[in-house]
Design an enzyme around this catalytic site. Structure first.
Site, PDB file in Angstrom:
ATOM      1  N   TYR A   1     -12.404  -2.510  -3.990  1.00  9.38           N
ATOM      2  CA  TYR A   1     -13.115  -2.523  -2.739  1.00  9.38           C
ATOM      3  C   TYR A   1     -14.911  -2.248  -2.574  1.00  9.38           C
ATOM      4  O   TYR A   1     -15.155  -1.741  -1.543  1.00  9.38           O
ATOM      5  CB  TYR A   1     -12.377  -1.350  -1.607  1.00  9.38           C
ATOM      6  CG  TYR A   1     -11.182  -1.359  -1.164  1.00  9.38           C
ATOM      7  CD1 TYR A   1     -10.805  -2.647  -0.279  1.00  9.38           C
ATOM      8  CD2 TYR A   1     -10.224  -0.650  -1.452  1.00  9.38           C
ATOM      9  CE1 TYR A   1      -9.404  -2.858  -0.103  1.00  9.38           C
ATOM     10  CE2 TYR A   1      -8.783  -1.045  -1.078  1.00  9.38           C
ATOM     11  CZ  TYR A   1      -8.350  -2.170  -0.284  1.00  9.38           C
ATOM     12  OH  TYR A   1      -7.343  -2.169   0.278  1.00  9.38           O
TER      13      TYR A   1
ATOM     14  N   ASN B   1      -2.091   0.264   6.640  1.00 10.64           N
ATOM     15  CA  ASN B   1      -1.636  -0.844   7.195  1.00 10.64           C
ATOM     16  C   ASN B   1      -0.746  -1.609   6.260  1.00 10.64           C
ATOM     17  O   ASN B   1      -0.843  -2.869   6.328  1.00 10.64           O
ATOM     18  CB  ASN B   1      -2.776  -1.542   7.762  1.00 10.64           C
ATOM     19  CG  ASN B   1      -3.829  -2.333   6.698  1.00 10.64           C
ATOM     20  OD1 ASN B   1      -3.675  -1.836   5.793  1.00 10.64           O
ATOM     21  ND2 ASN B   1      -4.834  -2.812   7.385  1.00 10.64           N
TER      22      ASN B   1
ATOM     23  N   HIS C   1      -2.411  -5.540   1.440  1.00 14.24           N
ATOM     24  CA  HIS C   1      -3.511  -6.192   1.481  1.00 14.24           C
ATOM     25  C   HIS C   1      -3.191  -7.451   1.064  1.00 14.24           C
ATOM     26  O   HIS C   1      -2.382  -7.841   0.324  1.00 14.24           O
ATOM     27  CB  HIS C   1      -4.225  -5.436   0.067  1.00 14.24           C
ATOM     28  CG  HIS C   1      -5.385  -6.405  -0.177  1.00 14.24           C
ATOM     29  ND1 HIS C   1      -6.497  -6.566   0.360  1.00 14.24           N
ATOM     30  CD2 HIS C   1      -5.333  -7.408  -1.178  1.00 14.24           C
ATOM     31  CE1 HIS C   1      -7.437  -7.344  -0.252  1.00 14.24           C
ATOM     32  NE2 HIS C   1      -6.557  -8.063  -1.278  1.00 14.24           N
TER      33      HIS C   1
ATOM     34  N   LYS D   1       0.800  -0.976   0.112  1.00 14.56           N
ATOM     35  CA  LYS D   1       0.128   0.141  -0.029  1.00 14.56           C
ATOM     36  C   LYS D   1       1.052   1.386   0.031  1.00 14.56           C
ATOM     37  O   LYS D   1       2.083   1.205   0.242  1.00 14.56           O
ATOM     38  CB  LYS D   1      -1.003  -0.077   1.209  1.00 14.56           C
ATOM     39  CG  LYS D   1      -2.161  -1.297   1.222  1.00 14.56           C
ATOM     40  CD  LYS D   1      -2.841  -1.047   2.267  1.00 14.56           C
ATOM     41  CE  LYS D   1      -4.078  -2.103   2.312  1.00 14.56           C
ATOM     42  NZ  LYS D   1      -5.147  -1.961   3.399  1.00 14.56           N
TER      43      LYS D   1
ATOM     44  N   GLU E   1      -9.204 -11.204  -7.599  1.00 12.19           N
ATOM     45  CA  GLU E   1      -8.515 -10.122  -7.605  1.00 12.19           C
ATOM     46  C   GLU E   1      -7.325 -10.032  -8.338  1.00 12.19           C
ATOM     47  O   GLU E   1      -6.771  -8.986  -8.994  1.00 12.19           O
ATOM     48  CB  GLU E   1      -8.033  -9.857  -5.938  1.00 12.19           C
ATOM     49  CG  GLU E   1      -9.162  -9.463  -4.955  1.00 12.19           C
ATOM     50  CD  GLU E   1      -8.905  -9.755  -3.695  1.00 12.19           C
ATOM     51  OE1 GLU E   1      -7.693  -9.880  -3.319  1.00 12.19           O
ATOM     52  OE2 GLU E   1      -9.628  -9.292  -2.726  1.00 12.19           O
TER      53      GLU E   1
HETATM   54  P1  RTP Z   1      -6.970  -5.934   3.407  1.00  7.79           P
HETATM   55  O1  RTP Z   1      -8.489  -6.576   2.491  1.00  7.79           O
HETATM   56  O2  RTP Z   1      -6.509  -4.886   3.037  1.00  7.79           O
HETATM   57  O3  RTP Z   1      -6.040  -7.284   3.233  1.00  7.79           O
HETATM   58  O4  RTP Z   1      -7.451  -6.003   5.074  1.00  7.79           O
HETATM   59  P2  RTP Z   1      -8.269  -6.819   5.988  1.00  7.79           P
HETATM   60  O5  RTP Z   1      -8.926  -7.991   5.193  1.00  7.79           O
HETATM   61  O6  RTP Z   1      -7.282  -7.107   7.257  1.00  7.79           O
HETATM   62  O7  RTP Z   1      -9.314  -5.889   6.426  1.00  7.79           O
HETATM   63  P3  RTP Z   1     -10.634  -5.467   5.823  1.00  7.79           P
HETATM   64  O8  RTP Z   1     -11.791  -5.558   6.794  1.00  7.79           O
HETATM   65  O9  RTP Z   1     -10.794  -6.234   4.570  1.00  7.79           O
HETATM   66  O10 RTP Z   1     -10.451  -3.914   5.480  1.00  7.79           O
HETATM   67  C1  RTP Z   1      -9.959  -3.482   4.442  1.00  7.79           C
HETATM   68  C2  RTP Z   1      -9.086  -2.400   4.344  1.00  7.79           C
HETATM   69  O11 RTP Z   1      -9.771  -1.243   5.030  1.00  7.79           O
HETATM   70  C3  RTP Z   1      -9.218  -0.386   5.891  1.00  7.79           C
HETATM   71  N1  RTP Z   1      -9.773  -0.111   7.228  1.00  7.79           N
HETATM   72  N2  RTP Z   1      -9.978   0.949   7.829  1.00  7.79           N
HETATM   73  N3  RTP Z   1     -10.690   2.790   9.914  1.00  7.79           N
HETATM   74  C4  RTP Z   1     -11.185   1.510   9.739  1.00  7.79           C
HETATM   75  O12 RTP Z   1     -11.595   1.091  10.941  1.00  7.79           O
HETATM   76  C5  RTP Z   1     -10.844   0.326   8.919  1.00  7.79           C
HETATM   77  N4  RTP Z   1     -11.251  -0.851   8.847  1.00  7.79           N
HETATM   78  C6  RTP Z   1     -10.646  -1.371   7.890  1.00  7.79           C
HETATM   79  C7  RTP Z   1      -7.720  -1.130   6.135  1.00  7.79           C
HETATM   80  O13 RTP Z   1      -6.827  -0.709   5.329  1.00  7.79           O
HETATM   81  C8  RTP Z   1      -8.153  -2.738   5.912  1.00  7.79           C
HETATM   82  O14 RTP Z   1      -6.863  -3.141   5.413  1.00  7.79           O
HETATM   83 MG    MG Z   2      -9.921  -7.668   3.317  1.00  7.34          MG
END
Ligand code: RTP
Ligand code: MG
Length: 140
Positions: free
Chosen positions: A51, A114, A117, A11, A128
């Site tokens: 997204y 973070n 992804h 990212k 994807e």
């Molecule tokens: P990713 O999809 O990026 O691999 O991460 P993940 O599964 O761990 O998290 P996900 O729930 O799919 O959320 C996608 C991305 O959204 C951002 N996020 N921001 N501000 C917030 O509360 C929040 N929650 C999620 C994060 O960048 C997350 O990686």
């Molecule tokens: Mg995710």
């Protein structure tokens, strides 16, 4: 389980701090092989489409702005149990909750910035990968 593939994004917070190599080394050390890689600047439309599953979430607009705020590196990773292996080395979404030694614990700045992804299922990995790569760009 046979070797399979997942999709990864390094990212903008990581590319901005010149940590593309550091992140990639952690992926490789976890047993994943980079079989496709390109540095791109995502368009707003690309980020919104990628997204789309999160479009009703309160963080959607900020997430899209962040993902287009600088270059990203999209990658296809290959390895045994690739989706789980990648999720394990990424660590928890919020770096504050991530285990020491994971990418998000060692490198990430915040729950939004973070650093990485990773696909969350084989089905989403295939979707994807196809969103960013043509088959001829992937060399296993
Ligand atoms: P990713 O999809 O990026 O691999 O991460 P993940 O599964 O761990 O998290 P996900 O729930 O799919 O959320 C996608 C991305 O959204 C951002 N996020 N921001 N501000 C917030 O509360 C929040 N929650 C999620 C994060 O960048 C997350 O990686
Ligand atoms: Mg995710």
């Amino acid at each position: 389980m046979a070797a399979n593939r997942t999709f990864s994004i390094i990212k903008p917070d990581a590319t901005r701090r010149n940590l593309t190599g550091a992140v990639t080394t952690m992926l490789e050390d976890a047993g994943l092989r980079v079989v496709a890689s390109k540095r791109i600047k995502m368009t707003r439309e690309q980020a919104e489409g990628f997204y789309a599953v999160h479009k009703e979430r309160p963080f959607f607009n900020d997430l899209v702005e962040f993902m287009i705020s600088g270059p990203v590196v999209v990658q296809v990773l290959e390895g045994e149990d690739a989706v789980r292996r990648n999720r394990d080395v990424m660590g928890a979404t919020n770096p504050a909750d991530a285990t020491p030694g994971t990418i998000r614990k060692e490198i990430a700045e915040s729950i939004e910035a973070n650093s990485v992804h990773g696909s969350d299922s084989d089905e989403n990995a295939a979707i994807e990968i196809a969103y960013f790569f043509t088959p001829d760009e992937i060399v296993g």
